[in-house]
Design a protein around this motif. Structure first.
Motif, PDB file in Angstrom:
ATOM      1  N   THR A   1     -15.886  -0.850  -6.585  1.00 20.20           N
ATOM      2  CA  THR A   1     -17.059  -0.669  -5.727  1.00 20.20           C
ATOM      3  C   THR A   1     -16.605  -0.713  -4.274  1.00 20.20           C
ATOM      4  O   THR A   1     -15.697  -1.475  -3.927  1.00 20.20           O
ATOM      5  CB  THR A   1     -18.109  -1.765  -5.972  1.00 20.20           C
ATOM      6  OG1 THR A   1     -17.530  -3.045  -5.689  1.00 20.20           O
ATOM      7  CG2 THR A   1     -18.591  -1.733  -7.409  1.00 20.20           C
ATOM      8  N   THR A   2     -17.219   0.108  -3.456  1.00 21.18           N
ATOM      9  CA  THR A   2     -16.871   0.181  -2.037  1.00 21.18           C
ATOM     10  C   THR A   2     -18.149   0.229  -1.226  1.00 21.18           C
ATOM     11  O   THR A   2     -19.071   0.986  -1.556  1.00 21.18           O
ATOM     12  CB  THR A   2     -16.028   1.439  -1.736  1.00 21.18           C
ATOM     13  OG1 THR A   2     -14.914   1.495  -2.636  1.00 21.18           O
ATOM     14  CG2 THR A   2     -15.527   1.429  -0.303  1.00 21.18           C
TER      15      THR A   2
ATOM     16  N   ARG B   1     -18.497  -3.091   8.421  1.00 19.76           N
ATOM     17  CA  ARG B   1     -17.278  -3.352   7.664  1.00 19.76           C
ATOM     18  C   ARG B   1     -17.110  -2.306   6.565  1.00 19.76           C
ATOM     19  O   ARG B   1     -18.020  -1.530   6.276  1.00 19.76           O
ATOM     20  CB  ARG B   1     -17.338  -4.742   7.029  1.00 19.76           C
ATOM     21  CG  ARG B   1     -18.508  -4.937   6.072  1.00 19.76           C
ATOM     22  CD  ARG B   1     -18.625  -6.370   5.589  1.00 19.76           C
ATOM     23  NE  ARG B   1     -19.664  -6.553   4.581  1.00 19.76           N
ATOM     24  CZ  ARG B   1     -20.933  -6.771   4.833  1.00 19.76           C
ATOM     25  NH1 ARG B   1     -21.344  -6.823   6.099  1.00 19.76           N
ATOM     26  NH2 ARG B   1     -21.819  -6.933   3.867  1.00 19.76           N
ATOM     27  N   ALA B   2     -15.929  -2.356   5.937  1.00 14.80           N
ATOM     28  CA  ALA B   2     -15.643  -1.578   4.740  1.00 14.80           C
ATOM     29  C   ALA B   2     -15.038  -2.540   3.726  1.00 14.80           C
ATOM     30  O   ALA B   2     -13.954  -3.093   3.956  1.00 14.80           O
ATOM     31  CB  ALA B   2     -14.696  -0.431   5.033  1.00 14.80           C
TER      32      ALA B   2
ATOM     33  N   ARG C   1     -12.865   9.848  -1.772  1.00 14.12           N
ATOM     34  CA  ARG C   1     -13.652   8.674  -1.363  1.00 14.12           C
ATOM     35  C   ARG C   1     -13.484   8.419   0.131  1.00 14.12           C
ATOM     36  O   ARG C   1     -14.460   8.142   0.852  1.00 14.12           O
ATOM     37  CB  ARG C   1     -13.220   7.449  -2.175  1.00 14.12           C
ATOM     38  CG  ARG C   1     -13.951   6.165  -1.818  1.00 14.12           C
ATOM     39  CD  ARG C   1     -13.819   5.118  -2.915  1.00 14.12           C
ATOM     40  NE  ARG C   1     -12.467   4.907  -3.350  1.00 14.12           N
ATOM     41  CZ  ARG C   1     -11.711   3.858  -3.040  1.00 14.12           C
ATOM     42  NH1 ARG C   1     -12.202   2.887  -2.292  1.00 14.12           N
ATOM     43  NH2 ARG C   1     -10.479   3.741  -3.487  1.00 14.12           N
ATOM     44  N   GLN C   2     -12.258   8.529   0.623  1.00 16.39           N
ATOM     45  CA  GLN C   2     -12.005   8.326   2.041  1.00 16.39           C
ATOM     46  C   GLN C   2     -12.705   9.381   2.879  1.00 16.39           C
ATOM     47  O   GLN C   2     -13.312   9.079   3.916  1.00 16.39           O
ATOM     48  CB  GLN C   2     -10.498   8.376   2.311  1.00 16.39           C
ATOM     49  CG  GLN C   2     -10.107   8.108   3.763  1.00 16.39           C
ATOM     50  CD  GLN C   2     -10.325   6.665   4.163  1.00 16.39           C
ATOM     51  OE1 GLN C   2      -9.626   5.771   3.685  1.00 16.39           O
ATOM     52  NE2 GLN C   2     -11.291   6.430   5.038  1.00 16.39           N
TER      53      GLN C   2
ATOM     54  N   LEU D   1      -9.465   3.135   3.585  1.00 16.85           N
ATOM     55  CA  LEU D   1      -9.656   2.578   2.247  1.00 16.85           C
ATOM     56  C   LEU D   1      -8.328   2.658   1.501  1.00 16.85           C
ATOM     57  O   LEU D   1      -7.540   3.573   1.725  1.00 16.85           O
ATOM     58  CB  LEU D   1     -10.737   3.366   1.487  1.00 16.85           C
ATOM     59  CG  LEU D   1     -12.094   3.502   2.186  1.00 16.85           C
ATOM     60  CD1 LEU D   1     -13.034   4.373   1.371  1.00 16.85           C
ATOM     61  CD2 LEU D   1     -12.717   2.131   2.424  1.00 16.85           C
ATOM     62  N   SER D   2      -8.095   1.729   0.589  1.00 17.98           N
ATOM     63  CA  SER D   2      -6.781   1.708  -0.053  1.00 17.98           C
ATOM     64  C   SER D   2      -6.795   1.257  -1.508  1.00 17.98           C
ATOM     65  O   SER D   2      -5.890   1.577  -2.263  1.00 17.98           O
ATOM     66  CB  SER D   2      -5.840   0.782   0.731  1.00 17.98           C
ATOM     67  OG  SER D   2      -6.362  -0.546   0.771  1.00 17.98           O
ATOM     68  N   LYS D   3      -7.805   0.512  -1.934  1.00 23.63           N
ATOM     69  CA  LYS D   3      -7.758  -0.085  -3.258  1.00 23.63           C
ATOM     70  C   LYS D   3      -7.886   0.968  -4.359  1.00 23.63           C
ATOM     71  O   LYS D   3      -8.534   1.999  -4.194  1.00 23.63           O
ATOM     72  CB  LYS D   3      -8.853  -1.136  -3.404  1.00 23.63           C
ATOM     73  CG  LYS D   3      -8.545  -2.425  -2.645  1.00 23.63           C
ATOM     74  CD  LYS D   3      -9.429  -3.559  -3.104  1.00 23.63           C
ATOM     75  CE  LYS D   3      -9.023  -4.865  -2.406  1.00 23.63           C
ATOM     76  NZ  LYS D   3      -9.859  -5.997  -2.840  1.00 23.63           N
ATOM     77  N   ALA D   4      -7.264   0.649  -5.492  1.00 25.21           N
ATOM     78  CA  ALA D   4      -7.246   1.588  -6.603  1.00 25.21           C
ATOM     79  C   ALA D   4      -7.626   0.904  -7.908  1.00 25.21           C
ATOM     80  O   ALA D   4      -7.227   1.332  -8.977  1.00 25.21           O
ATOM     81  CB  ALA D   4      -5.871   2.232  -6.725  1.00 25.21           C
TER      82      ALA D   4
END
Length: 945
Positions: free
Chosen positions: A561-562, A568-569, A535-536, A553-556
């Protein structure tokens, strides 16, 4: 004699150009390599002002003389046998003018700049006003050139035009001198756009080698006078803007992809004799013809089907999909999330069957309704998944709900075997279709003939569905790549099953995303099992296209949704409703290990005997065939589904699988499917029990997603069970841990440590808890510091090195949008040659036939559309080394059949079966025995002495 400003003579401060006048040597360095040395064309040598000196030029000629040069010629079917090059260039310019308002983004192209693009389109074939091109058809030799004398052979007219504009001091003053369209342009800006116009035949002009001005034997003074008169007259008619502040060099390089795609597309449409009939050279002056060409262009673009259908006003997801009464978490997010102002890439991650596709379409439609996109292209990993998605969009005209009432949107399928898809072929509307015919197709798919005719023009359909490979070719040096990219950049690129691609295809996908962002397009990525590092990487590629650094990016969470843009991210884990949670609890999957083939057989047959619908997923075709035969010997009749059937037979099997195990499946009780990986992606099918060979964790999760996928009452088994045929995931496995247990699997999945970790994580857990367990499993298996058993370290390292090498190979052949549309150091090739997949063992087609009672050869599959389609449906792909030097027999019957085939088709080997077998010899090699059965086996090969 009239004087005009010319370039070529220099003052003391100028550095000599690489080659100008006839006989003057050329370095072959290419224009871009001379940017810092100065040159005769629009150069500003460092520390100097532009220096123009007065040089006598050729006297003006009558403005009608340039109409004597032919540009298009056909010997039959028209009273006028040829069309003047000047008029053809006006045809193309008129089409480009119509399309510029549709396909050139206004944030990048101002109205003044668009006028320059139209002017460039009107010069795209300037190299045809030469003796060398006119000599191609001596019977149309212009009278003003005198008696025909064969000139020396020279470059293709595109490269000749390049040399005329950039190297010929008799021509370039009209463009770059005082009053010229490019008078104020720095060469860094004019080079990319002019080269994009000239290189309209599928590839950039090759600017390597000799780039000297054409000799007078090739472009004589009369030709030059005609060229100058044409450009002068064209400038007066089109009135292109003289930009005082032209684009920067970097901006022009990005624009060059738009311009190359636009003018190539305009040339395709402008070359149609149906829409632009040939005109006699003395019928009317150029100014009057330009008005006629503009009228014809508006009709042509309409009939070609490339004017986007008007989008429906924004509506809720339930408005787009009436069957959805309770949207899922990701669907609600797609319906309500605040969209950034510019291009973005969105990731939607959720379990299989959660409605990700509908969420992606909803998000795309919001962009369409806001006039920020013209349509959608769905890119899928395989032809089978593309066929299934095409069917979903087309059923009942579902895709039409994206568009305004009364609109006639197009839906096009695009992949290598689409011509064998009967539903797609039936959807094509001829250009002369009447209103009644169009109205009669409101409840199904339809597409104008011109858009549907080519896999390249398919990207101008309102909705396109196809393999990822067709989209990837837009970012590779393939013929007409800019045309693909032009259409794609105005659509929402939706990449489904994004986890399914290896490092080679994944790297090409990075290049595609960079292009999509650079050209102003947005992307949606769908996946059930996308690792964070992938994803990154994809987000970084898109941001690179925006000339921006990485946004970490960091969420798991899961679902996740990204949304990544220039602004922004934002990562968000949308909350599920209680009803969603209840439904997912019902799909909780019990995972168990199967210790061998006999154990798998027992579990499958016991479940089938109770009326369960069962799938046995094997990792190789040979293992699948063996498993199916084992079941037949025990009295069962499984459906065998793999890639080694003929195209026609595979289509029938796929349709049967969907009809039996799909949402409205009938007759599924007690049915068994034995399949390979073809079953794990994008097919909306549902089983009561699945047994699978061990595979990487993301593939296992995909397969498990076909368990209890649909709501059904009274299932014959009490819970969803996913059984994995795997060796014991012990703490210290031996080196041959997987190879000794599943040798075929070891050949397909190269890293044994990934398989070991997948087995360890999944089997030791006992249950596959969705959704919360999915993210943890994927993260644990693919973590950067993931455990590798000592005995597997060497094999694992070799697999990683191989993957890195594949990525480097893909990066090497991928295009870079920041360099502009140019030849570069390589070669642009046919899209039939370029590689979008890393295939370690090349494949090749053969055609299966049978011999009738009279000894005549007949294609295995029969089509009402005639012999050519019948032979195409009879193709199957095999390892190329197994059929090299194959002699098709019986030779007389094969030779007779080939006489009635197209030239390209004659090279494909034919295997003529007697019964179900054929033995063919290979020159200087061992013979090959072929076995084929329509349902029970597919194709098997055996090398014999």
């Amino acid at each position: 004699m009239a004087l005009d400003f010319a370039v070529g003579s220099r003052c003391a401060d100028c550095v000599p150009c690489a080659g100008g006048d006839e006989g003057e040597p050329a370095s072959g360095r290419g224009l871009e390599n001379e940017l810092n040395t100065g040159c005769c064309v629009s150069a500003r040598p460092r520390g100097t002002q532009r220096c123009w000196t007065e040089v006598p030029l050729m006297p003006d000629t009558r403005l009608s003389d340039y109409l004597q040069f032919w540009g298009k010629a056909e010997p039959k079917g028209t009273a006028v046998l040829w069309h003047p090059a000047a008029l053809h260039m006006c045809d193309v310019a008129a089409v480009a003018e119509v399309m510029s308002d549709i396909y050139l983004p206004t944030k990048m192209f101002s109205p003044d700049l668009k006028s320059v693009v139209v002017f460039l389109a009107a010069m795209h074939d300037i190299g045809k006003l030469s003796r060398s091109f006119q000599a191609v058809e001596p019977k149309h030799w212009p009278a003003i050139l005198g008696a025909f004398v064969a000139p020396p052979r020279d470059d293709h007219h595109t490269r000749l035009g390049y040399r005329l504009i950039w190297r010929d001091r008799r021509v370039n003053p009209v463009l770059f001198g005082p009053g010229g369209v490019f008078e104020h342009w720095p060469r860094t800006a004019s080079i990319p756009l002019i080269d994009a116009a000239i290189g309209h035949h599928g590839a950039p002009v090759d600017n390597r080698g000799d780039l000297s001005a054409p000799s007078k034997a090739v472009v004589c003074d009369t030709c030059v006078a005609a060229i100058r008169a044409f450009i002068t007259h064209l400038t007066e008619i089109l009135r292109p803007a003289r930009l005082v502040k032209p684009p920067t060099g970097a901006e022009a390089k990005i624009m060059s992809w738009h311009v190359a795609g636009l003018i190539t597309l305009a040339d395709w449409i402008g070359s149609s004799r149906e829409w632009f009939p040939y005109q006699a050279p003395d019928a009317m002056p150029l100014s009057e013809y330009w008005l006629l060409a503009r009228q014809r262009a508006r009709v042509a673009v309409q009939k070609a089907g490339i004017i986007p259908a008007k989008a429906a006003p924004r509506t809720s997801i339930t408005g787009l999909f009436p069957k959805i009464s309770d949207p899922t978490a990701v669907q609600r997010w797609a319906d309500t999330v605040e969209l950034p102002s510019g291009p973005f890439i969105a990731f939607i991650e959720d379990m299989t069957g959660s409605g990700k596709s509908e969420a992606g379409v909803t998000l795309a439609h919001r962009m369409m309704a806001a006039s920020r996109a013209q349509g959608i292209y769905f890119a899928l990993p395989t032809m089978a998944t593309a066929n299934a998605m095409y069917q979903r969009f087309g059923e009942g005209g579902a895709y039409r709900r994206l568009f305004a009432e009364g609109a006639d949107p197009s839906l096009v399928l695009t992949h290598g075997k689409r011509d064998q898809h009967e539903g797609f072929r039936a959807s094509i509307l001829r250009t002369d279709s009447d209103t009644a015919d169009r109205e009669g197709r409101r409840d199904r798919a339809s597409a104008p003939e011109w858009v549907a005719d080519s896999k390249r023009t398919a990207f101008f359909a309102d909705v396109g569905v196809g393999s990822i490979d067709q989209a990837l070719m837009a970012a590779l040096p393939t013929q007409f790549a800019p045309m693909r990219m032009l259409g794609l950049s105005r659509r929402i690129l939706t990449v489904d099953e994004a986890h399914a691609y290896d490092s080679f295809t994944g790297t090409e996908l990075d290049a595609l995303l960079q292009f999509q962002a650079s050209l102003g397009g947005s992307t949606i990525v769908l996946s059930a099992t996308l690792p964070l590092h992938i994803r990154q990487r994809l987000a970084d590629a898109f941001r690179k296209g925006l000339s921006l650094p990485s946004a970490p990016l960091s969420k798991a969470g899961y679902p996740l949704t990204t949304l990544v843009s220039a602004e922004r991210a934002v990562e968000e884990a949308p909350n599920r409703t209680p009803r969603e949670l209840d439904a997912m609890q019902a799909r909780s999957v019990t995972v168990e290990r199967v210790v061998g083939r006999a154990h798998a057989f027992r579990e499958i047959t016991e479940a089938a005997n109770r009326g369960a619908a069962v799938a046995w997923v094997r990792n190789t075709v040979d293992d699948a065939v063996e498993a199916a035969e084992l079941l037949r010997q025990a009295g069962y009749d499984p459906i065998l589904f793999h890639s080694r059937f003929t195209v026609g037979d595979r289509q029938e099997i796929e349709e049967r699988v969907l009809a039996t195990f799909g949402p409205d499946g009938r007759g599924r009780a007690g049915q068994i499917v034995v399949a390979t990986q073809v079953i794990e992606q994008s097919l909306d099918i549902d089983f009561d029990l699945i047994v699978s060979d061990l595979a990487p964790i993301d593939a296992l999760i995909q397969r498990a997603g076909r368990l209890w996928r649909h709501r059904r009452d009274g299932r014959p088994v009490d819970r969803a069970r996913f059984l994995v045929l795997s060796p014991d995931p012990m703490d210290n496995p031996p080196e041959d841990w997987i190879a000794s247990f599943l040798p075929g699997t070891a050949g397909v999945y190269r890293d044994p440590a990934v398989l070991w970790r997948s087995a360890r994580c999944l089997l030791n857990g006992g249950d596959l808890n969705t959704p919360e367990g999915v993210r943890c499993l994927v993260a644990e298996v693919y973590a950067e510091d993931a455990l590798v058993p000592d005995a597997m370290k060497l094999s694992s390292e070799e697999a990683r090195s191989e993957a890195d090498g594949d990525s480097n190979a893909a990066s090497y052949i991928s295009l870079d949008p920041t360099l502009g549309y140019r030849m570069g150091d390589g070669h642009w090739v046919s899209d039939e040659v370029i590689s979008t997949r890393m295939i370690r063992r090349p494949q090749a087609p053969i055609r299966i036939a049978w011999i009738d009672d009279r000894g005549a050869l007949r294609p295995w599959n029969d089509s009402p559309r005639g012999p050519r389609m019948s032979w195409a449906l009879s193709e199957v792909t095999v390892p190329a080394d197994r059929i090299r030097d194959l002699v098709s027999e019986p030779e007389d019957a094969v030779a007779d059949a080939r006489k009635r085939m197209a030239k390209f088709d004659r090279a494909i080997p034919i295997v003529a079966l007697r019964g179900n077998t054929a033995t063919l010899r290979r020159i200087g090699r061992k013979s090959v025995q072929f076995f084929y059965h329509k349902t029970k086996m597919g194709l098997r090969l055996r090398v014999i002495d």
